[in-house]
Design a protein around this motif. Sequence first.
Motif, PDB file in Angstrom:
ATOM      1  N   HIS A   1       0.858  -1.181   0.000  1.00 56.92           N
ATOM      2  CA  HIS A   1       0.000   0.000   0.000  1.00 56.92           C
ATOM      3  C   HIS A   1       0.895   1.233   0.000  1.00 56.92           C
ATOM      4  CE1 HIS A   1      -3.449  -2.572   0.940  1.00 56.92           C
ATOM      5  NE2 HIS A   1      -2.679  -3.150   1.858  1.00 56.92           N
ATOM      6  N   ALA A   2       0.591   2.175  -0.855  1.00 60.94           N
ATOM      7  CA  ALA A   2       1.346   3.427  -0.916  1.00 60.94           C
ATOM      8  C   ALA A   2       0.480   4.568  -0.392  1.00 60.94           C
ATOM      9  CB  ALA A   2       1.771   3.729  -2.353  1.00 60.94           C
ATOM     10  N   ILE A   3       1.070   5.396   0.427  1.00 59.41           N
ATOM     11  CA  ILE A   3       0.425   6.639   0.857  1.00 59.41           C
ATOM     12  C   ILE A   3       1.392   7.763   0.565  1.00 59.41           C
ATOM     13  CG2 ILE A   3      -0.557   7.938   2.791  1.00 59.41           C
ATOM     14  CD1 ILE A   3      -1.264   5.332   4.130  1.00 59.41           C
ATOM     15  N   THR A   4       0.899   8.806  -0.059  1.00 66.20           N
ATOM     16  CA  THR A   4       1.799   9.908  -0.396  1.00 66.20           C
ATOM     17  C   THR A   4       2.366  10.509   0.879  1.00 66.20           C
ATOM     18  OG1 THR A   4      -0.080  11.457  -0.521  1.00 66.20           O
ATOM     19  CG2 THR A   4       0.635  10.413  -2.577  1.00 66.20           C
ATOM     20  N   SER A   5       3.614  10.899   0.815  1.00 68.05           N
ATOM     21  CA  SER A   5       4.390  11.317   1.983  1.00 68.05           C
ATOM     22  C   SER A   5       3.782  12.526   2.690  1.00 68.05           C
ATOM     23  CB  SER A   5       5.813  11.651   1.535  1.00 68.05           C
ATOM     24  OG  SER A   5       6.514  12.340   2.548  1.00 68.05           O
ATOM     25  N   ALA A   6       3.589  12.387   3.998  1.00 66.31           N
ATOM     26  CA  ALA A   6       3.186  13.537   4.803  1.00 66.31           C
ATOM     27  C   ALA A   6       4.370  14.450   5.061  1.00 66.31           C
ATOM     28  CB  ALA A   6       2.586  13.059   6.123  1.00 66.31           C
ATOM     29  N   ALA A   7       5.579  13.878   5.075  1.00 69.01           N
ATOM     30  CA  ALA A   7       6.767  14.673   5.372  1.00 69.01           C
ATOM     31  C   ALA A   7       7.079  15.682   4.268  1.00 69.01           C
ATOM     32  CB  ALA A   7       7.970  13.748   5.573  1.00 69.01           C
ATOM     33  N   MET A   8       6.712  15.369   3.027  1.00 68.54           N
ATOM     34  CA  MET A   8       7.021  16.282   1.923  1.00 68.54           C
ATOM     35  C   MET A   8       5.996  17.414   1.801  1.00 68.54           C
ATOM     36  SD  MET A   8       5.836  14.303  -1.558  1.00 68.54           S
ATOM     37  CE  MET A   8       4.105  13.916  -1.845  1.00 68.54           C
ATOM     38  N   MET A   9       4.879  17.309   2.500  1.00 67.29           N
ATOM     39  CA  MET A   9       3.811  18.296   2.365  1.00 67.29           C
ATOM     40  C   MET A   9       4.195  19.604   3.064  1.00 67.29           C
ATOM     41  SD  MET A   9       1.493  16.606   0.638  1.00 67.29           S
ATOM     42  CE  MET A   9      -0.247  16.901   0.928  1.00 67.29           C
ATOM     43  N   THR A  10       3.625  20.685   2.570  1.00 70.32           N
ATOM     44  CA  THR A  10       3.922  21.998   3.145  1.00 70.32           C
ATOM     45  C   THR A  10       2.636  22.699   3.567  1.00 70.32           C
ATOM     46  OG1 THR A  10       3.801  23.203   1.045  1.00 70.32           O
ATOM     47  CG2 THR A  10       5.929  22.222   1.645  1.00 70.32           C
TER      48      THR A  10
ATOM     49  N   ALA B   1       4.011  11.671  -6.726  1.00 77.07           N
ATOM     50  CA  ALA B   1       4.104  10.539  -5.804  1.00 77.07           C
ATOM     51  C   ALA B   1       3.173   9.406  -6.233  1.00 77.07           C
ATOM     52  CB  ALA B   1       3.782  10.992  -4.384  1.00 77.07           C
ATOM     53  N   ALA B   2       1.939   9.758  -6.588  1.00 72.19           N
ATOM     54  CA  ALA B   2       0.987   8.740  -7.038  1.00 72.19           C
ATOM     55  C   ALA B   2       1.474   8.074  -8.315  1.00 72.19           C
ATOM     56  CB  ALA B   2      -0.390   9.366  -7.246  1.00 72.19           C
ATOM     57  N   PHE B   3       2.024   8.862  -9.221  1.00 69.93           N
ATOM     58  CA  PHE B   3       2.592   8.315 -10.457  1.00 69.93           C
ATOM     59  C   PHE B   3       3.689   7.309 -10.133  1.00 69.93           C
ATOM     60  CE2 PHE B   3       5.883   8.279 -13.670  1.00 69.93           C
ATOM     61  CZ  PHE B   3       5.189   8.162 -14.869  1.00 69.93           C
ATOM     62  N   GLY B   4       4.622   7.704  -9.256  1.00 74.25           N
ATOM     63  CA  GLY B   4       5.741   6.832  -8.916  1.00 74.25           C
ATOM     64  C   GLY B   4       5.280   5.544  -8.266  1.00 74.25           C
ATOM     65  N   ALA B   5       4.317   5.649  -7.335  1.00 73.29           N
ATOM     66  CA  ALA B   5       3.830   4.451  -6.648  1.00 73.29           C
ATOM     67  C   ALA B   5       3.105   3.526  -7.613  1.00 73.29           C
ATOM     68  CB  ALA B   5       2.916   4.848  -5.496  1.00 73.29           C
ATOM     69  N   GLY B   6       2.261   4.100  -8.471  1.00 70.31           N
ATOM     70  CA  GLY B   6       1.520   3.286  -9.421  1.00 70.31           C
ATOM     71  C   GLY B   6       2.425   2.586 -10.413  1.00 70.31           C
ATOM     72  N   VAL B   7       3.364   3.341 -10.986  1.00 70.11           N
ATOM     73  CA  VAL B   7       4.307   2.755 -11.939  1.00 70.11           C
ATOM     74  C   VAL B   7       5.213   1.752 -11.232  1.00 70.11           C
ATOM     75  CG1 VAL B   7       6.262   3.282 -13.448  1.00 70.11           C
ATOM     76  CG2 VAL B   7       4.223   4.715 -13.510  1.00 70.11           C
ATOM     77  N   GLY B   8       5.513   2.009  -9.955  1.00 74.67           N
ATOM     78  CA  GLY B   8       6.373   1.105  -9.198  1.00 74.67           C
ATOM     79  C   GLY B   8       5.703  -0.194  -8.791  1.00 74.67           C
ATOM     80  N   GLY B   9       4.386  -0.294  -9.012  1.00 71.89           N
ATOM     81  CA  GLY B   9       3.703  -1.557  -8.770  1.00 71.89           C
ATOM     82  C   GLY B   9       2.966  -1.669  -7.463  1.00 71.89           C
ATOM     83  N   ALA B  10       2.707  -0.554  -6.779  1.00 73.54           N
ATOM     84  CA  ALA B  10       1.928  -0.620  -5.544  1.00 73.54           C
ATOM     85  C   ALA B  10       0.539  -1.176  -5.839  1.00 73.54           C
ATOM     86  CB  ALA B  10       1.811   0.767  -4.916  1.00 73.54           C
ATOM     87  N   ASP B  11       0.033  -1.994  -4.940  1.00 74.62           N
ATOM     88  CA  ASP B  11      -1.284  -2.589  -5.148  1.00 74.62           C
ATOM     89  C   ASP B  11      -2.406  -1.590  -4.916  1.00 74.62           C
ATOM     90  OD1 ASP B  11      -0.704  -5.637  -5.519  1.00 74.62           O
ATOM     91  OD2 ASP B  11       0.556  -5.000  -3.852  1.00 74.62           O
TER      92      ASP B  11
END
Length: 623
Positions: free
Chosen positions: A310-319, A333-343
């Motif tokens: 499961h991928a959740i976009t980073s809270a640490a990178m948010m401003t 982030a969503a692009f990277g997780a999806g392309v990276g194969g997150a379920d």
Amino acid sequence: MPIGSESGAGLAPDPVPEYAAWRKGVAGVLAKARRVEASELPAEPEHLLDETTYDGLTIAPLYTRRDELPEQPLPGSFPYVRGGDATRDPQRGWFVGAFAGAGDAEATNRAILTGLENGVSAIALGVGTHGVAVDDIAVALRGMLFELAPLTLVAGAATSTAAERVFDVLDGYSIAERAQVRVGLGAAPLTSAFAGAEDLDQAETVALAVRAIARPETVRAITVDGIAFHNAGAADAQEVGAAVAAGLAYLRLLTNAGVDIADAFGQLEFRFAATDDQFATIVKFRAARRLWARVAQVAGAPAFGAAPQHAITSAAMMTQRDPWVNLLRTTLAAFGAGVGGADSVTVLPFDAALPAGELGVSTTFSQRLARNTQLLLLEESRLGHVQDPAAGSWYVDKLTDELAAKAWEFMQELETAGGYLAALDAGVLAARIAETAATRAADVAHRRTAVTGVNEFPNLAETPLSEQAREPGPNARYGAAFEALRNRSDAYLAANGARPKALIVPLGSVAEHNARTIFTANVLASGGIESVNPGPLTVDAITAAATESGARIAVLCGADKRYGEQAGAATDALRAAGVETVLLAGAEKSVEQYSGTQRPDGYLALRIDAVAVLSQLLEKVGA
């Protein structure tokens, strides 16, 4: 033998004959930029462009056929680098996740059903202190089609009781193919212990897993939450390595309790953070699958090494500042997780770092944007139609190998310390992650790492934050130190009706001062200090301009040669006008040539510790 040469006995032809010409071009550009002869550069000048990650990996400026690696097995095949599911529906792609649980059970139920009707395909339900009351779970889940949308609980210490309520709901659910129902119970005692969060104890977690194994549905009791490490500042290999070490500890707990090894693997799923570094995110998910597959192989159960991610976009990178930029961050982030194969992928709302309603927009609006970020990628860009679209990229494949090796090394370091639990108790894990967090914080403070809208291109005209928003959050957000400076500026504005300000004193022609005046205004604004720029000034006009501005801080901006001619006299003029702190935009050596009253009090240069300097300036003006 020069690269590109094909002569010489036994030497194979260069697979990239154009590389030598490219290298020569790089040398020419670097020589010009550094004002040296090309012959003075290293033999392989392109390595001057290398970047080093927080894990110590080297990112080259160019990847070619020289970096080609053997093709990985297809998705669904060990070691699952290209994905754990060989039959994923290409029309669906990954599951679009969303959190639910804010408000009462009826409101939560409406939010769940509305989300499912509008593109959400996986639900994380907050329970207890995280959301709805345990006894209201049945109401919250009313009308949900479990075989179409996986459910994950976020219940902390209430996980066991919440699981019982979910099981009660499932027992009354009519479906022939029970295995199609996928439920994650979310027990995470080992990673919660690192984060200091309440959760089940280890014995309760094992008992819950045993109950889950007996269920006819596909139920995984344990979530290995790598995000706990990420939010503390971990680099990617540390996040993956620590998560795998925690996963190993769970396997030991389960098998020591008599659980079969295959069933034990079936009780774990992983959660990782996705960041706006899209390639690093792609690689993280691929490398994590490889590591867990290796664990399964060593344990004698390689067929069970494809745990869901499961991928959740980073809270640490948010401003909090310029928060609309978060829309771009979460898209990457969503692009990277999806392309990276997150379920499954969950995108945090762009205003997640702020209290609800802070920006004057509804929660529904920000959640809709978060949901539609993924739907655009899936439905319009059709990213889910191809499994592992990054495969074959020399860069991605090589970095996957290198990150997996570094993460395995970190996992072994924790194992050498006695395993995850021993490393956690001894403080080894926290200390190693704290080192990375400190390095990243220093990079942000020195502006080597840009956080757009915070330490680069800040917008002082945006509406000040409320006192509630200025309270420190639980996560170490990358831009937090600069945002703390802005908070001080907001408080000063509320008390005085104006922001702290500094006078910019341009010396010479526009060509001489323009670059430094822009740089200075940008740096000052990142600390909440407003710039007053009256335009080019002669030394004689400086006193009047300083008096009119009322600024207690001034920054001289000009060319080095102009400083030699005018900076000393300009400093005297500013002091005569009552300016308390005079800085010079440029290198420290430009200040050192002066003494007495003509010596500026400091300097602003590209790689100064901007947080420290700006904090001192705010103190000088009483902010």
